[in-house]
Scaffold this motif. Structure first.
Motif, mmCIF file in Angstrom:
data_model
loop_
_atom_site.group_PDB
_atom_site.id
_atom_site.type_symbol
_atom_site.label_atom_id
_atom_site.label_comp_id
_atom_site.label_asym_id
_atom_site.label_seq_id
_atom_site.Cartn_x
_atom_site.Cartn_y
_atom_site.Cartn_z
ATOM 1 N N ASN A 58 -16.803 135.817 41.790
ATOM 2 C CA ASN A 58 -16.406 134.793 40.815
ATOM 3 C C ASN A 58 -16.944 133.422 41.214
ATOM 4 O OD1 ASN A 58 -15.043 136.486 39.090
ATOM 5 N ND2 ASN A 58 -13.083 136.203 40.107
ATOM 6 N N THR A 61 -20.584 133.368 40.470
ATOM 7 C CA THR A 61 -20.793 133.302 39.024
ATOM 8 C C THR A 61 -20.601 131.876 38.527
ATOM 9 O OG1 THR A 61 -20.021 135.574 38.783
ATOM 10 C CG2 THR A 61 -20.015 134.222 36.810
ATOM 11 N N GLU A 62 -19.551 131.220 39.017
ATOM 12 C CA GLU A 62 -19.313 129.828 38.616
ATOM 13 C C GLU A 62 -20.462 128.926 39.068
ATOM 14 O OE1 GLU A 62 -16.971 128.540 36.621
ATOM 15 O OE2 GLU A 62 -16.385 130.641 36.315
ATOM 16 N N LYS A 65 -23.364 129.494 36.743
ATOM 17 C CA LYS A 65 -23.134 128.809 35.466
ATOM 18 C C LYS A 65 -23.439 127.317 35.595
ATOM 19 C CE LYS A 65 -19.426 131.703 33.597
ATOM 20 N NZ LYS A 65 -17.994 131.715 33.254
ATOM 21 N N TYR A 66 -22.932 126.723 36.668
ATOM 22 C CA TYR A 66 -23.160 125.297 36.915
ATOM 23 C C TYR A 66 -24.651 125.014 37.079
ATOM 24 C CZ TYR A 66 -23.271 120.928 39.554
ATOM 25 O OH TYR A 66 -23.562 119.659 39.986
ATOM 26 N N LEU A 68 -27.228 126.825 36.030
ATOM 27 C CA LEU A 68 -27.918 127.062 34.760
ATOM 28 C C LEU A 68 -27.701 125.890 33.808
ATOM 29 C CD1 LEU A 68 -29.599 129.066 33.128
ATOM 30 C CD2 LEU A 68 -27.461 130.044 32.303
ATOM 31 N N TYR A 69 -26.478 125.361 33.778
ATOM 32 C CA TYR A 69 -26.189 124.218 32.921
ATOM 33 C C TYR A 69 -27.030 123.013 33.339
ATOM 34 C CZ TYR A 69 -23.698 120.333 30.799
ATOM 35 O OH TYR A 69 -23.400 119.197 30.099
#
Length: 98
Positions: A58, A61-62, A65-66, A68-69
């Protein structure tokens, strides 16, 4: 009278047999309980490992995400800069033509 002694002997033999069987059963159940406790401890350790791995997954994954953003924002920013450069270049060429 002999019948009473035979009956008492049969009852005593039955009690001895019952006691021996109960002792064997207790030893067997004790070993079974120890095996069950060991198995439960191993399962608990595996569950803790799975829980830790899930938390780590997790977290990764976070982070993805960060990341990729942020990369998306950077690409968007570059795209906007290219549009601005295009309009600036167009205006500069117009001023040179005049």
């Amino acid at each position: 009278m002999a019948l009473i002694y035979i009956s008492i002997g049969v009852v005593a033999a039955a009690l001895v047999f019952l006691a021996v069987y109960a002792v064997k059963l207790m030893k067997s159940s004790r070993q079974t309980m120890e095996n069950l406790n060991r198995t439960t401890q191993l399962m608990q350790a595996e569950m803790n490992d799975v829980t830790n791995q899930t938390a780590l997954l997790n977290e990764k994954t976070e982070y993805l995400k960060y990341d990729l953003y942020n990369k998306k924002q950077n690409v968007t920013s570059v795209g906007e800069a290219v549009k601005e450069l295009k309009s600036t270049t167009t205006e500069l060429l117009r001023t040179f033509k005049k």
